[in-house]
Design an enzyme around this catalytic site. Structure first.
Site, PDB file in Angstrom:
ATOM      1  N   ASN A   1      -4.584   6.364  -7.231  1.00  7.85           N
ATOM      2  CA  ASN A   1      -5.073   7.755  -7.200  1.00  7.85           C
ATOM      3  C   ASN A   1      -4.005   8.774  -7.601  1.00  7.85           C
ATOM      4  OD1 ASN A   1      -3.679   7.296  -4.784  1.00  7.85           O
ATOM      5  ND2 ASN A   1      -4.905   8.748  -3.630  1.00  7.85           N
TER       6      ASN A   1
ATOM      7  N   HIS B   1     -10.798   0.979   0.574  1.00  8.45           N
ATOM      8  CA  HIS B   1     -10.592   2.021   1.586  1.00  8.45           C
ATOM      9  C   HIS B   1     -11.983   2.202   2.197  1.00  8.45           C
ATOM     10  CE1 HIS B   1      -9.363   6.202   2.953  1.00  8.45           C
ATOM     11  NE2 HIS B   1     -10.680   6.255   3.018  1.00  8.45           N
TER      12      HIS B   1
ATOM     13  N   ARG C   1       2.598   9.087  -6.059  1.00  7.26           N
ATOM     14  CA  ARG C   1       2.364  10.474  -6.501  1.00  7.26           C
ATOM     15  C   ARG C   1       2.793  10.736  -7.939  1.00  7.26           C
ATOM     16  NH1 ARG C   1      -1.181  10.626  -2.591  1.00  7.26           N
ATOM     17  NH2 ARG C   1      -0.428  11.282  -0.544  1.00  7.26           N
TER      18      ARG C   1
ATOM     19  N   ASP D   1      -8.489   3.260  -3.886  1.00  7.77           N
ATOM     20  CA  ASP D   1      -7.943   3.845  -2.653  1.00  7.77           C
ATOM     21  C   ASP D   1      -7.544   5.303  -2.812  1.00  7.77           C
ATOM     22  OD1 ASP D   1      -7.034   3.228   0.225  1.00  7.77           O
ATOM     23  OD2 ASP D   1      -5.352   4.308  -0.650  1.00  7.77           O
TER      24      ASP D   1
ATOM     25  N   HIS E   1       0.835  -1.211   0.000  1.00  7.53           N
ATOM     26  CA  HIS E   1       0.000   0.000   0.000  1.00  7.53           C
ATOM     27  C   HIS E   1       0.869   1.261   0.000  1.00  7.53           C
ATOM     28  CE1 HIS E   1      -4.133   1.684   1.219  1.00  7.53           C
ATOM     29  NE2 HIS E   1      -3.380   2.690   0.819  1.00  7.53           N
TER      30      HIS E   1
ATOM     31  N   ASP F   1       0.889   2.294   3.904  1.00 11.00           N
ATOM     32  CA  ASP F   1       0.044   3.416   3.450  1.00 11.00           C
ATOM     33  C   ASP F   1       0.893   4.687   3.306  1.00 11.00           C
ATOM     34  OD1 ASP F   1      -2.066   4.924   2.569  1.00 11.00           O
ATOM     35  OD2 ASP F   1      -3.138   4.982   4.482  1.00 11.00           O
TER      36      ASP F   1
HETATM   37 ZN   LIG Z   1      -6.845   4.581   1.904  1.00 10.46          ZN
END
Ligand SMILES: [Zn+2]
Length: 427
Positions: A94, A179, A64, A152, A60, A305
């Site tokens: 994302n 998520h 970027r 996510d 996870h 994360d």
């Molecule tokens: Zn998340």
């Protein structure tokens, strides 16, 4: 033929039930044999007092890139990863553009290859543009190299979309990573809802924001026969539901982030924006439930994360600050606290960082089996270092552990038998 020998480390390979002090012989980037080896290799590494285990897999990570390279890019994240002993990371979709089509998957894989420090396994988007409505061409994304699917950063919010995603994915065995957050309950929240949010006068995010989504998704997993995974699980009741679903035989799994088993909402009392993340740090009871879930196996994976943010997004009030912390370089030492505190064995912690995520995602890494690629981390579990956020390899410095003593120091990281990180010798 090039050879490398790692001498006298404590070799831990949970996949093959190995935990023994011995030498590891590497030939042409692959593990060739283990034991007491007389022969001298081209390169020799002394691993006395160190653990020698498979390179860590962080399932996870927010890279970027593409889109927000001022926070992090594939090169800086890779440097940060190998300094933390991570040789494989899964990147979340994302970005801008997001990972909802094969082109972006190819772009990331090509860039990772150019950098050549760390393996990257992309997670494809579940919905187009992460809008939660239409599902993506998962088959195309998978063929391009996506190893699982998630929205996510955002939840897969609509129940109908989640049902379709689980149904479609189940025909190919793909894992859907959620998520888990019900926005209607968490909207405008900055930190956990409870005594600390009341004291600070901030809008809170209740556990039920996570619990409602996990409950719904488990029902949909049962309906569809899909494979469902809860990302960064943080609430005691969610963990209880995951445990119950597993007892029923459903394909439900979960990961925990180190901050959720090491810290609580009390970190926020001094308005520290580097302790603001989503899901938020919760109560001591929740923290202990995460530890219990890790102990009994309901939570199979530890993942960082890793969420880099620029200083500008953190140098502000708590309610305005961005959610998330960097985690690649603290993943190992914070996870080792579970060993130092007697909650898990070294082998159990290593499994949650190597073989367990590999099995969940079907990756051919995470073990020291003979003939396998020599992705290896060598670390001294009881050597301390002080975390200076300015020295992190990540472009972003948002960590709640700045100035803290970390126990567990990476000495070497090897990718395919090549040393990609070596601890600096202090003068
Ligand atoms: Zn998340």
């Amino acid at each position: 033929m090039t050879t490398l020998c790692i001498r006298q480390g404590r070799v831990i390979d949970p996949e093959n039930h190995i935990d023994v002090i011995c030498d590891v012989w590497i030939e042409n980037g692959h593990i060739s044999h283990m034991g007491h080896i007389e022969e001298v290799a081209d390169q020799e590494i002394n691993a006395t007092h160190c653990v020698v285990c498979p390179g860590l897999i962080d399932m996870h990570v927010h890279l970027r890139e593409p889109g927000e390279e001022w926070k992090e890019d594939i090169e800086s994240a890779s440097k940060s990863a190998v300094a933390g002993g991570v040789t494989s990371m899964c990147c979340m979709p994302n970005t801008t553009p997001c990972l909802d089509h094969a082109g972006v998957v190819h772009q990331i894989l090509n860039r990772a290859k150019e950098v050549g420090l760390c393996r990257i396994f992309p997670i494809g988007a579940v919905s187009r543009q992460l809008k939660g409505k239409e599902i993506t061409e998962m088959r195309d994304l998978s063929k391009a190299g996506a190893v699982a699917f998630s929205d996510d950063g955002l939840p897969i919010w609509h129940a109908g979309t989640m049902r379709k995603a689980l149904e479609y994915a189940s025909s190919f065995g793909y894992l859907i990573i959620q998520h888990a957050e019900e926005f209607e309950l968490t909207k405008d929240g900055a930190i956990n809802e409870g005594i600390v949010s009341s004291m600070l006068g901030l809008k809170g995010m209740p556990n039920e924001g996570e619990d409602c989504m996990v409950a719904r998704d488990i029902m949909l997993t049962e309906l569809t026969g899909g494979r469902y995974h809860v990302a960064h699980i943080s609430s005691a009741r969610s963990i209880e539901m995951v445990r119950h679903a597993q007892e029923k035989g459903l394909s439900v799994s979960a990961e925990a982030a180190p901050h959720h088993f090491a810290l609580t909402e009390l970190e926020l009392l001094n308005f520290n924006t580097n302790a603001k993340m989503n899901p938020p740090l919760r109560t001591e009871a929740d923290r202990m439930a995460v530890v219990k879930g890790l102990r009994d196996g309901s939570i199979a994976v530890i993942a960082s994360d890793h969420a880099p943010h620029h200083e500008d997004d953190k140098c502000c009030t708590l309610d305005c600050a961005a959610f998330g912390i960097v985690g690649l370089e603290t993943l190992l030492p914070v996870s080792l606290e579970l060993v130092h505190q007697g909650h898990l064995s070294m082998s159990e912690v290593v499994a949650k960082l190597t073989s367990n995520p590999a099995k969940l995602l079907g990756l051919d890494v995470g073990t020291l089996g003979l003939g396998k690629k020599a992705d290896i981390v060598i670390f001294n579990p009881s050597e301390d270092w002080m975390l200076d956020s300015k020295k992190l390899r990540s472009k972003s410095k948002n960590t709640p552990w700045d100035g803290k003593i970390m126990r567990g120091t990476v000495h070497y990281t090897l990718l395919g038998g090549e040393v990609v990180y070596q601890k600096e010798v202090s003068s």
